[in-house]
Every structure is written in C-alpha cells, then in structure tokens.
Design a protein around this motif. Structure first.
Motif, PDB file in Angstrom:
ATOM      1  N   ASP A  40      -0.134  -9.523  13.783  1.00  0.00           N
ATOM      2  CA  ASP A  40      -0.640 -10.888  13.944  1.00  0.00           C
ATOM      3  C   ASP A  40      -0.241 -11.798  12.784  1.00  0.00           C
ATOM      4  O   ASP A  40      -0.538 -12.994  12.805  1.00  0.00           O
ATOM      5  N   SER A  41       0.429 -11.232  11.778  1.00  0.00           N
ATOM      6  CA  SER A  41       0.874 -12.036  10.638  1.00  0.00           C
ATOM      7  C   SER A  41       1.826 -13.138  11.088  1.00  0.00           C
ATOM      8  O   SER A  41       2.695 -12.923  11.927  1.00  0.00           O
ATOM      9  N   LYS A  42       1.656 -14.316  10.504  1.00  0.00           N
ATOM     10  CA  LYS A  42       2.558 -15.439  10.796  1.00  0.00           C
ATOM     11  C   LYS A  42       3.771 -15.448   9.859  1.00  0.00           C
ATOM     12  O   LYS A  42       4.726 -16.184  10.099  1.00  0.00           O
ATOM     13  N   LEU A  43       3.726 -14.652   8.801  1.00  0.00           N
ATOM     14  CA  LEU A  43       4.778 -14.719   7.788  1.00  0.00           C
ATOM     15  C   LEU A  43       5.706 -13.504   7.769  1.00  0.00           C
ATOM     16  O   LEU A  43       6.777 -13.563   7.176  1.00  0.00           O
ATOM     17  N   LEU A  44       5.305 -12.418   8.411  1.00  0.00           N
ATOM     18  CA  LEU A  44       6.182 -11.248   8.480  1.00  0.00           C
ATOM     19  C   LEU A  44       7.260 -11.473   9.536  1.00  0.00           C
ATOM     20  O   LEU A  44       6.972 -11.826  10.678  1.00  0.00           O
ATOM     21  N   PRO A 101      -7.520   0.103   8.011  1.00  0.00           N
ATOM     22  CA  PRO A 101      -7.552  -0.457   9.375  1.00  0.00           C
ATOM     23  C   PRO A 101      -8.267  -1.798   9.490  1.00  0.00           C
ATOM     24  O   PRO A 101      -8.159  -2.452  10.533  1.00  0.00           O
ATOM     25  N   LEU A 102      -8.994  -2.214   8.463  1.00  0.00           N
ATOM     26  CA  LEU A 102      -9.682  -3.506   8.511  1.00  0.00           C
ATOM     27  C   LEU A 102      -8.902  -4.598   7.794  1.00  0.00           C
ATOM     28  O   LEU A 102      -9.356  -5.748   7.736  1.00  0.00           O
ATOM     29  N   LEU A 103      -7.738  -4.272   7.273  1.00  0.00           N
ATOM     30  CA  LEU A 103      -6.903  -5.282   6.629  1.00  0.00           C
ATOM     31  C   LEU A 103      -6.410  -6.263   7.689  1.00  0.00           C
ATOM     32  O   LEU A 103      -5.837  -5.868   8.700  1.00  0.00           O
ATOM     33  N   THR A 104      -6.627  -7.550   7.465  1.00  0.00           N
ATOM     34  CA  THR A 104      -6.294  -8.548   8.479  1.00  0.00           C
ATOM     35  C   THR A 104      -4.936  -9.195   8.208  1.00  0.00           C
ATOM     36  O   THR A 104      -4.416  -9.156   7.092  1.00  0.00           O
ATOM     37  N   SER A 105      -4.415  -9.831   9.242  1.00  0.00           N
ATOM     38  CA  SER A 105      -3.140 -10.543   9.091  1.00  0.00           C
ATOM     39  C   SER A 105      -3.293 -11.701   8.106  1.00  0.00           C
ATOM     40  O   SER A 105      -2.346 -12.034   7.380  1.00  0.00           O
ATOM     41  N   GLU A 106      -4.477 -12.311   8.058  1.00  0.00           N
ATOM     42  CA  GLU A 106      -4.703 -13.411   7.112  1.00  0.00           C
ATOM     43  C   GLU A 106      -4.611 -12.922   5.673  1.00  0.00           C
ATOM     44  O   GLU A 106      -4.064 -13.617   4.798  1.00  0.00           O
ATOM     45  N   MET A 107      -5.142 -11.731   5.407  1.00  0.00           N
ATOM     46  CA  MET A 107      -5.038 -11.146   4.069  1.00  0.00           C
ATOM     47  C   MET A 107      -3.576 -10.914   3.694  1.00  0.00           C
ATOM     48  O   MET A 107      -3.154 -11.189   2.568  1.00  0.00           O
ATOM     49  N   ASP A 109      -0.913 -12.460   4.929  1.00  0.00           N
ATOM     50  CA  ASP A 109      -0.212 -13.736   4.755  1.00  0.00           C
ATOM     51  C   ASP A 109      -0.569 -14.400   3.425  1.00  0.00           C
ATOM     52  O   ASP A 109       0.300 -14.956   2.746  1.00  0.00           O
ATOM     53  N   ARG A 110      -1.825 -14.344   3.040  1.00  0.00           N
ATOM     54  CA  ARG A 110      -2.225 -14.964   1.778  1.00  0.00           C
ATOM     55  C   ARG A 110      -1.580 -14.259   0.587  1.00  0.00           C
ATOM     56  O   ARG A 110      -1.319 -14.881  -0.444  1.00  0.00           O
ATOM     57  N   THR A 111      -1.315 -12.971   0.732  1.00  0.00           N
ATOM     58  CA  THR A 111      -0.682 -12.224  -0.361  1.00  0.00           C
ATOM     59  C   THR A 111       0.818 -12.484  -0.411  1.00  0.00           C
ATOM     60  O   THR A 111       1.437 -12.373  -1.481  1.00  0.00           O
ATOM     61  N   ILE A 112       1.402 -12.871   0.704  1.00  0.00           N
ATOM     62  CA  ILE A 112       2.821 -13.231   0.747  1.00  0.00           C
ATOM     63  C   ILE A 112       3.055 -14.639   0.199  1.00  0.00           C
ATOM     64  O   ILE A 112       4.092 -14.920  -0.426  1.00  0.00           O
ATOM     65  N   GLU A 113       2.100 -15.527   0.398  1.00  0.00           N
ATOM     66  CA  GLU A 113       2.280 -16.953   0.098  1.00  0.00           C
ATOM     67  C   GLU A 113       2.741 -17.278  -1.319  1.00  0.00           C
ATOM     68  O   GLU A 113       3.555 -18.200  -1.497  1.00  0.00           O
ATOM     69  N   PRO A 114       2.279 -16.587  -2.376  1.00  0.00           N
ATOM     70  CA  PRO A 114       2.763 -16.941  -3.716  1.00  0.00           C
ATOM     71  C   PRO A 114       4.281 -16.922  -3.839  1.00  0.00           C
ATOM     72  O   PRO A 114       4.870 -17.746  -4.552  1.00  0.00           O
ATOM     73  N   SER A 226      -9.600 -12.575  -2.016  1.00  0.00           N
ATOM     74  CA  SER A 226      -9.969 -12.494  -0.604  1.00  0.00           C
ATOM     75  C   SER A 226     -11.431 -12.849  -0.424  1.00  0.00           C
ATOM     76  O   SER A 226     -12.270 -12.579  -1.292  1.00  0.00           O
ATOM     77  N   GLU A 227     -11.745 -13.460   0.708  1.00  0.00           N
ATOM     78  CA  GLU A 227     -13.134 -13.789   1.011  1.00  0.00           C
ATOM     79  C   GLU A 227     -13.876 -12.602   1.602  1.00  0.00           C
ATOM     80  O   GLU A 227     -15.102 -12.572   1.624  1.00  0.00           O
ATOM     81  N   SER A 228     -13.134 -11.621   2.106  1.00  0.00           N
ATOM     82  CA  SER A 228     -13.782 -10.478   2.740  1.00  0.00           C
ATOM     83  C   SER A 228     -13.217  -9.174   2.207  1.00  0.00           C
ATOM     84  O   SER A 228     -12.093  -9.117   1.701  1.00  0.00           O
ATOM     85  N   ASP A 229     -14.007  -8.119   2.308  1.00  0.00           N
ATOM     86  CA  ASP A 229     -13.644  -6.804   1.801  1.00  0.00           C
ATOM     87  C   ASP A 229     -13.048  -5.969   2.929  1.00  0.00           C
ATOM     88  O   ASP A 229     -13.055  -6.369   4.102  1.00  0.00           O
ATOM     89  N   THR A 230     -12.521  -4.818   2.575  1.00  0.00           N
ATOM     90  CA  THR A 230     -12.052  -3.854   3.559  1.00  0.00           C
ATOM     91  C   THR A 230     -12.725  -2.519   3.284  1.00  0.00           C
ATOM     92  O   THR A 230     -13.430  -2.362   2.289  1.00  0.00           O
ATOM     93  N   ILE A 231     -12.516  -1.576   4.176  1.00  0.00           N
ATOM     94  CA  ILE A 231     -12.985  -0.201   3.962  1.00  0.00           C
ATOM     95  C   ILE A 231     -11.772   0.709   4.082  1.00  0.00           C
ATOM     96  O   ILE A 231     -11.243   0.918   5.177  1.00  0.00           O
ATOM     97  N   GLY A 232     -11.298   1.210   2.975  1.00  0.00           N
ATOM     98  CA  GLY A 232     -10.183   2.153   3.002  1.00  0.00           C
ATOM     99  C   GLY A 232     -10.666   3.527   3.430  1.00  0.00           C
ATOM    100  O   GLY A 232     -11.829   3.894   3.206  1.00  0.00           O
ATOM    101  N   VAL A 233      -9.784   4.297   4.062  1.00  0.00           N
ATOM    102  CA  VAL A 233     -10.164   5.618   4.575  1.00  0.00           C
ATOM    103  C   VAL A 233      -9.624   6.712   3.655  1.00  0.00           C
ATOM    104  O   VAL A 233      -8.413   6.928   3.577  1.00  0.00           O
ATOM    105  N   ASP A 234     -10.538   7.371   2.968  1.00  0.00           N
ATOM    106  CA  ASP A 234     -10.183   8.530   2.147  1.00  0.00           C
ATOM    107  C   ASP A 234     -10.816   9.809   2.667  1.00  0.00           C
ATOM    108  O   ASP A 234     -10.332  10.903   2.403  1.00  0.00           O
TER     109      ASP A 234
END
Length: 255
Positions: A40-44, A101-107, A109-114, A226-234
C-alpha cells in the motif's frame, strides 16, 4: 528518476521461533501481512521478499508476491537486503522487517521521505514515544536519543537518557522524553553497500544492536517519529498479542 525498492528479508530458521514468517495470523501467514501492508506504500516502486527457504518462497509465490532466493550462508537480514542489489537497481532501499505485521505503509513512506526531501542522511529509521514506564527499563525494548535535527546520537537497551533526579520509576516519564526504536530502516544504495562491507563494531557487539556499527562509523541516521507503535514477533506469545490487537480493531482479511 529516483528508484525506491522495499525488501523483506525472511528466514525460516530462528532459535526462539522457527518458521516465524509462516505463522498463521487470522488466516494468513505473517509474511503476507507484512507484504500486503507494504504494497500500500505510495513511494515504493518495487517490493520483494528475500529468503533462503523454499517453504517461504512457495508461500510468497502462492499469494502473488515477488520473491527471490538468496544464499543460505548470508548472516543477517541486512546482508540479505544488500544481496538483492545484485539483481535489482535502486537508489533507495527500505529494509522492511518480516516479523512486523503491524507496520503500515504510512510508516514506510514517512521513513522514505527524508531521502526524497533532499535531507543529508545515510539511513532513516522509526521511533515512537514511550508512555509506559516499564518499557524504559525493558532491555528487549531498544531506546534511541537524537539531536535537534532528529539525527540519532545513540541506541541502547538501557534507559536513555538516564534520569538522575527521578525519585522513583514513575518520575522518569514526568522528567524526561523516551523513545522506542522501531526496526524499519531505509538506506541510500551507497550507505547500505558501505555498511555491509564494514566489520562489526565494539558497541554493536556489547549491545547486540547492528545500528551501532553505523553510528560508530559516522553514518547520519535520521529518526522519524511515528504516532503509533508496532508489535514485533519474537515469540508465539507476541502472535497472540497481535491477534488480540487486530480483533479489537476489527481487522481481518484485508483483501
């Protein structure tokens, strides 16, 4: 024109959780959740899974994803991402963790923007403000401190910054700002290839944090908040936390 690719490194073997990328989450393997969110990323411009396991390869193929087999002797996920550059041209590369799995496309894209905004950085990554005092003292939660331009100064499993005047744990949140690091990395092509060519560093070895190798070698790492957190799977318990979260959000089959 700048070309941006996303790579999801995924291996089957894991000391704590073998077969983790294929674990079922509400009817879909975890790798599919990660892939579909990233799509769903707009920048990839292009997205691909890099794996050394035929089971993962076949599952990605089955849901229509792009996937490449990589050598089994590649040591780290970052090395696996860099290997993909042998096959695909790119100016900017996003290393998208296969256990987020909770990492969003917005996250993403915001990391690509710089990079697209012309900022002078080698790597960018994500962090979220900590609002739970227990996370500050949890060594499994990596903390980051940064300067006024949000360039990383240090990452640590220890509480940073140290709150000297705190009389109890609750005071820490009142007296300081603390940020949890989220393991999404975006690199310029040159920075990624240089990074994987470097030997492991002393701080990296002590803290067991790969990004400290970059800091020790003078890389500029931009921290995007980021405004929201994720849950990584370990662990399998993390999967249950994610399922509970998704059910509460009434998120099931996206497609």
């Amino acid at each position: 024109m700048v070309k941006v690719i996303g790579v999801i490194p995924a291996r089957y073997s894991s000391t704590r959780f073998p077969g983790k990328p294929l674990v079922d989450i509400l009817g879909k393997p975890m790798i599919q959740w990660v892939y579909e969110n990233a799509m769903d990323s707009k920048l990839l411009d292009f997205l691909i899974v890099a794996t050394d396991d035929e089971r993962i390869y076949n599952v990605v193929k089955s849901f229509g994803g792009n996937v490449i087999m990589t050598p089994s002797d590649i040591k780290t996920g970052t090395d696996r991402v860099a290997y993909v550059l042998n096959e695909f041209d790119a100016d900017i590369v996003a290393n998208i963790q296969g256990d987020e799995p909770l990492l969003t496309s917005e996250m993403i894209d915001r990391t690509i923007e710089p990079f697209l905004n012309g900022e002078k950085v080698d790597i960018s990554t994500l962090a979220v403000k900590i609002n739970d005092v227990d996370l500050i003292f949890n060594p499994n939660v990596v903390k980051v401190v940064f300067d006024k331009e949000k360039i990383a100064l240090y990452f640590s499993r220890s509480p940073i910054p140290f709150c000297r005047d705190a009389k109890n744990e609750e005071d820490w949140l009142k007296l300081g700002n603390f940020y949890k690091h989220i393991g999404l990395y975006v690199y310029s092509r040159e920075a990624l290839l240089r990074f994987v060519s470097l030997r492991g560093s002393s701080l990296e070895e002590i803290e067991k944090l790969e990004q400290l190798r970059a800091l020790e070698n003078g890389f500029r790492i931009k921290v995007v908040i980021s405004e929201s957190d994720t849950i990584g799977v370990d662990t399998p318990e993390d999967v249950e936390r994610i399922i509970t979260f998704l059910k509460n959000k009434k998120i099931g089959f996206k497609r």
